[in-house]
Scaffold this motif. Sequence first.
Motif, PDB file in Angstrom:
ATOM      1  N   LYS A   1     -51.389  59.161   0.244  1.00 11.88           N
ATOM      2  CA  LYS A   1     -50.097  59.429   0.860  1.00 11.88           C
ATOM      3  C   LYS A   1     -49.684  58.240   1.733  1.00 11.88           C
ATOM      4  O   LYS A   1     -48.525  57.854   1.787  1.00 11.88           O
ATOM      5  N   GLU A   2     -50.657  57.651   2.401  1.00 11.58           N
ATOM      6  CA  GLU A   2     -50.388  56.495   3.255  1.00 11.58           C
ATOM      7  C   GLU A   2     -50.012  55.272   2.440  1.00 11.58           C
ATOM      8  O   GLU A   2     -49.104  54.538   2.788  1.00 11.58           O
TER       9      GLU A   2
ATOM     10  N   ALA B   1     -42.852  51.365  -6.446  1.00  8.84           N
ATOM     11  CA  ALA B   1     -41.812  52.392  -6.327  1.00  8.84           C
ATOM     12  C   ALA B   1     -41.335  52.537  -4.885  1.00  8.84           C
ATOM     13  O   ALA B   1     -40.325  53.178  -4.628  1.00  8.84           O
ATOM     14  N   TYR B   2     -42.038  51.941  -3.941  1.00  5.99           N
ATOM     15  CA  TYR B   2     -41.594  51.981  -2.545  1.00  5.99           C
ATOM     16  C   TYR B   2     -40.345  51.113  -2.389  1.00  5.99           C
ATOM     17  O   TYR B   2     -40.144  50.169  -3.138  1.00  5.99           O
ATOM     18  N   SER B   3     -39.544  51.413  -1.366  1.00  4.79           N
ATOM     19  CA  SER B   3     -38.396  50.545  -1.088  1.00  4.79           C
ATOM     20  C   SER B   3     -38.912  49.188  -0.639  1.00  4.79           C
ATOM     21  O   SER B   3     -40.049  49.065  -0.177  1.00  4.79           O
TER      22      SER B   3
ATOM     23  N   ARG C   1     -38.237  47.476   1.879  1.00  4.65           N
ATOM     24  CA  ARG C   1     -38.574  47.460   3.294  1.00  4.65           C
ATOM     25  C   ARG C   1     -39.947  48.097   3.544  1.00  4.65           C
ATOM     26  O   ARG C   1     -40.750  47.596   4.307  1.00  4.65           O
ATOM     27  N   ARG C   2     -40.178  49.200   2.845  1.00  2.31           N
ATOM     28  CA  ARG C   2     -41.459  49.874   3.043  1.00  2.31           C
ATOM     29  C   ARG C   2     -42.601  49.003   2.528  1.00  2.31           C
ATOM     30  O   ARG C   2     -43.673  48.952   3.131  1.00  2.31           O
TER      31      ARG C   2
ATOM     32  N   ASN D   1     -43.348  46.436   5.168  1.00  4.90           N
ATOM     33  CA  ASN D   1     -44.008  47.056   6.316  1.00  4.90           C
ATOM     34  C   ASN D   1     -45.444  47.440   5.988  1.00  4.90           C
ATOM     35  O   ASN D   1     -46.329  47.375   6.844  1.00  4.90           O
ATOM     36  N   LYS D   2     -45.668  47.849   4.749  1.00  6.03           N
ATOM     37  CA  LYS D   2     -47.028  48.187   4.329  1.00  6.03           C
ATOM     38  C   LYS D   2     -47.935  46.959   4.443  1.00  6.03           C
ATOM     39  O   LYS D   2     -49.057  47.044   4.927  1.00  6.03           O
TER      40      LYS D   2
ATOM     41  N   LYS E   1     -47.573  44.370   6.352  1.00 13.19           N
ATOM     42  CA  LYS E   1     -47.835  44.062   7.765  1.00 13.19           C
ATOM     43  C   LYS E   1     -48.909  44.981   8.307  1.00 13.19           C
ATOM     44  O   LYS E   1     -49.805  44.561   9.030  1.00 13.19           O
ATOM     45  N   ARG E   2     -48.803  46.258   7.946  1.00 11.85           N
ATOM     46  CA  ARG E   2     -49.760  47.201   8.505  1.00 11.85           C
ATOM     47  C   ARG E   2     -51.148  47.063   7.887  1.00 11.85           C
ATOM     48  O   ARG E   2     -52.144  47.305   8.540  1.00 11.85           O
TER      49      ARG E   2
ATOM     50  N   GLU F   1     -52.753  44.458   9.929  1.00  6.35           N
ATOM     51  CA  GLU F   1     -53.141  44.975  11.244  1.00  6.35           C
ATOM     52  C   GLU F   1     -54.383  45.860  11.161  1.00  6.35           C
ATOM     53  O   GLU F   1     -55.291  45.754  11.982  1.00  6.35           O
TER      54      GLU F   1
ATOM     55  N   ARG G   1     -57.387  43.783  10.632  1.00  9.66           N
ATOM     56  CA  ARG G   1     -57.709  42.983  11.807  1.00  9.66           C
ATOM     57  C   ARG G   1     -58.276  43.825  12.934  1.00  9.66           C
ATOM     58  O   ARG G   1     -59.150  43.400  13.672  1.00  9.66           O
ATOM     59  N   GLU G   2     -57.771  45.045  13.048  1.00 11.27           N
ATOM     60  CA  GLU G   2     -58.268  45.929  14.111  1.00 11.27           C
ATOM     61  C   GLU G   2     -59.508  46.708  13.676  1.00 11.27           C
ATOM     62  O   GLU G   2     -59.946  47.620  14.367  1.00 11.27           O
TER      63      GLU G   2
END
Lengths: 203, 153
Positions: B86-87, B95-97, B99-100, B103-104, B106-107, B110, B113-114
């Motif tokens: 789901k994530e 199939a994601y936009s 923008r999504r 953002n995916k 980028k995340r 992160e 890295r974390e």
Amino acid sequence: MKKIIIGALTLSAVTFAACNSGNTQSQEKHDSSAVPAPGTDDKALTEITPQFKDVDTKVAASFKTLVDHYLHIKNALAADNGAEAASGGKAMAQAMAGIDKALLTADQKKRYAENEDDLKEHAEHIGENASNIEHQREHFVQMSEDMYALVTTFGGGRVLYHDHCPMYNENKGAYWLSEEKEMKNPYMGAKMPACGVAKEVIK
Amino acid sequence: MRILINVLLALFGIFILIQFIRPAKNQHRPPFPDDITRSYAIPQEVQTILQQACYDCHSNNTTYPWYAEVQPFGWFLAHHVEDGKKELNFHEYAAYSARRQRNKLKRMKEQIREDKMPLQSYTWMHANAKLTEQQKAAVYRWIDEILNTGDKK
């Protein structure tokens, strides 16, 4: 040597004042950046009018509700209240499900689809992370980008200010939308409530 | 004493019974028309990393460990995989936009890295999913390159 030290001190004082947690009004006027001080008048800000003029009234009402929930989250984050932000996130996800996409024109559908799945994800994440406000804020950065895209195309049902905090996330900075001129920073919370500069006004 | 034996027997009975409640497996066959490779070019090295460290929970095809056959572990895994997909689902990424998708990326960076991803509970049982510094750097390079090329699809 003395001069250098004094110079350095003044410089750091100015930098510090640019994002101080202190009194809103007086500090902001000292902002050293080229952007006009916020809170003076709207004329100084770039004015943006939403792209679509023919938005169905029902759709417009739905978007107004989305903005309501967004601002609810924003104000909760500014108040360091993760539980409240979470309830706003849940409400937003629910409100999104209620938007009647059949009422959108082809163009509007496209613009909405560009933001829909992303915004929904952020709303859900903020809704699920009541106990992790920093994670909520991470999602709020991108949620704000989606909302900015939506209100500049569909309108937000009110005047909104596009504010910028240069310090968030190791000085990478982040934007948010606000219904009021006064700075209430959702990223810094009580640490620096007044940090931020208005960049645009969306009418 | 007899009560204890009865309780143990009952527990054992329950254990046997739950073995028959088997969650559906997340094992679909290709083709995956919305695979991430349709959105981005991915260097072979990175592709291998993603498959070894991410695909079990973030794709439509999981390679299950033996204990997935034992309940309730199988249930936990099914739940994990469902959440993971789901994530982020690499097989449905395109199939994601736009923008999504960005953002995916980028995340993803992160999270790595974390040290939040891959999950510790996962690398525990999957040693090759534990990313070395070199592997991490390869993933960051790949992500940065895409993010820096602007709005390219």
